[in-house]
Design an enzyme around this catalytic site. Structure first.
Site, PDB file in Angstrom:
ATOM      1  N   LYS A 121      73.190  41.634  19.241  1.00 37.63           N
ATOM      2  CA  LYS A 121      73.787  41.012  17.923  1.00 37.63           C
ATOM      3  C   LYS A 121      72.729  41.031  16.873  1.00 37.63           C
ATOM      4  O   LYS A 121      72.079  39.758  16.875  1.00 37.63           O
ATOM      5  CB  LYS A 121      74.547  39.627  18.385  1.00 37.63           C
ATOM      6  N   ASP A 141      56.936  43.478  19.337  1.00 37.12           N
ATOM      7  CA  ASP A 141      56.450  44.523  18.184  1.00 37.12           C
ATOM      8  C   ASP A 141      54.819  44.042  17.726  1.00 37.12           C
ATOM      9  O   ASP A 141      54.180  44.800  17.361  1.00 37.12           O
ATOM     10  CB  ASP A 141      57.495  44.295  16.775  1.00 37.12           C
ATOM     11  N   SER A 193      71.333  37.494  19.084  1.00 32.83           N
ATOM     12  CA  SER A 193      70.880  36.952  17.836  1.00 32.83           C
ATOM     13  C   SER A 193      69.374  36.111  17.616  1.00 32.83           C
ATOM     14  O   SER A 193      68.442  37.041  17.844  1.00 32.83           O
ATOM     15  CB  SER A 193      71.826  35.688  17.886  1.00 32.83           C
TER      16      SER A 193
END
Length: 447
Positions: A344, A330, A319
């Site tokens: 998740k 990224d 999460s």
């Protein structure tokens, strides 16, 4: 009041042109027809099912072989309904569960301030450490003490969660413990007055003798380390305090340990990422049919946007942890070390029920990385599908379970507070944290 409203409405009607009166009358008639059609459709859809539900509820309550409370039946029905979604992240929380969940994310609760585990050898509930400045610490509770009784009641076969509930209560109330001290093996009786406990979610590598955190790594003194246990209400401020403490020492890199961090608040993840990047997308959310609902952007205030950063993750990083790791990966801001994360990537809306006493957590959207790749591991997802966060190339470092368990015990000893001059047990384990070693190596290469 009704008479006054009726009188005023009649007065307005009397002053209207006839054409407007006819139009208003037509609108009212259409509205009434639509209402009754909608109500009829609603009753047609749920009426028979609701009647059946009530019939079963009353039959079980009246005829089941043992007495059962209607509240128990009611809550079981709600749990069953949500469980039928097949979504492990949607759930009904009864009043007790809701209160404990909120306390965890709010980072405060009323209790005595101790961390507990079930000792793998003795199977006793054992104190990892009293929290600093807590009632337990003031009462002399020490790391290694085992709890055998609470308020005169033996706690054999009682779960860790049940014990936590017994230890919590209103500030100012007292709880009596019988402890078995590790060093002497003799029982000790202590009475502790509960207080409001504020928990921390950002911790260092080990405790200093004064109980404060030491963030420098012994094996690499020029590298600082912080472990985030969950993303709670104050995590962003705690990370800011960590950076304020370590930046004056001119560290050559930072290790952020998100292993076993199950997530928490989206805002806390947002706050954490904003410390390390200057601009760009943090995360986006999509609802039904992949419709984009929200895009979170960096706010441009990041104070540490160039210092080499390595993030540790494993299969229990989920999460909010995945949002942080995915975003910084990224943006090529951090090297990700460890093993693939949990996957998740769903958003739960918190819906308060019964005047806020109970709650429904319902999945309403999914998280997506800045790259546009998926985070959530859907049912049936395969290993080569896009989900979760993968370690950076060359930094996939698995740790087998026996070694990981030993590393956790070492960590508990390092994080224990020294009470009344008593040193924690010596570290005798030969287990090596190969993931942490790889993170240090990544920072060395980044220089």
């Amino acid at each position: 009041m009704r008479a006054f409203i009726g009188y005023r409405f009649s007065l307005i009607i009397s002053l209207m042109p006839r054409r407007n009166i006819l139009l208003l009358t037509a609108a009212v008639v259409v509205s009434v027809i639509c209402y009754f059609k909608a109500d009829s459709a609603h009753r047609s859809r749920y009426g028979r099912m609701f009647d059946t539900f009530v019939d079963i509820l009353e039959t079980v309550e009246a005829r089941y072989i043992e007495p059962v409370e209607d509240r128990t039946l009611f809550e079981s029905a709600l749990r069953g309904m949500v469980a039928g979604l097949g979504d492990p992240n949607s759930a009904y929380y009864d009043p007790g569960e809701a209160q404990r969940s909120r306390a965890q994310l709010d980072q405060q609760f009323a209790g005595i301030g101790i961390e507990l585990i079930v000792d793998p050898k003795s199977r006793l509930l054992t104190v990892v450490t009293p929290l600093i400045n807590s009632p337990a610490a003031a009462a002399g509770v020490m790391p290694g003490d085992s709890i055998v009784e609470i308020d005169g009641e033996a706690i054999e076969q009682v779960s860790l969660d049940q014990v936590a509930q017994k230890l919590r209560g209103k500030p100012g109330t007292r709880v009596h413990l019988k402890l078995l001290r590790e060093s002497s093996g003799q029982p000790i009786d202590v009475t502790i007055e509960r207080a409001l406990i504020k928990t921390e979610t950002v911790v260092g590598y080990q405790r200093s003798p004064d109980g404060k955190w030491n963030y420098a790594l012994p094996q690499a003194p020029d590298v600082v380390y912080a472990r985030v246990t969950l993303f709670g209400k104050n995590t962003g401020d705690e990370l800011k305090a960590f950076l304020a403490a370590v930046l004056p020492t001119n560290p050559q890199g930072i290790v952020l340990d998100l292993r076993n961090n199950g997530g928490g608040l989206l805002q806390a993840a947002d706050d954490a990422v904003n410390l390390f990047i200057h601009d760009g997308v943090i995360v986006s959310t999509r609802g039904r049919d992949h419709q984009e609902l929200d895009v979170r952007m960096a706010d441009g205030t990041g104070p540490v946007t160039r210092l080499p950063l390595a993030i540790l993750i494993n299969g229990l990083s989920a999460s909010a942890s995945e949002i942080v790791a995915a975003c910084l990966q990224d943006h090529q801001r951090a090297t990700i070390v460890g093993t693939r994360s949990f996957g998740k990537g769903t958003v739960q809306d918190l819906i308060l029920l019964e005047d806020g006493h109970s709650e429904l957590r319902l999945t309403i959207a999914t998280y997506w990385r800045p790259s546009g790749k998926n985070i959530h591991r859907t049912r049936g997802a395969k290993a080569n599908d896009d989900w979760g966060v993968l370690p950076s190339p060359g930094f996939d470092v698995p740790i087998e379970e026996p070694t990981w368990s030993e590393l956790l015990r070492d960590r508990q000893r390092r994080e224990a507070i020294v009470v009344a001059g008593r040193q924690p047990a010596a570290q005798t384990s030969q287990a090596a944290d190969t993931q942490l070693a790889a993170a240090i190596d990544a920072l060395r290469r980044a220089k």
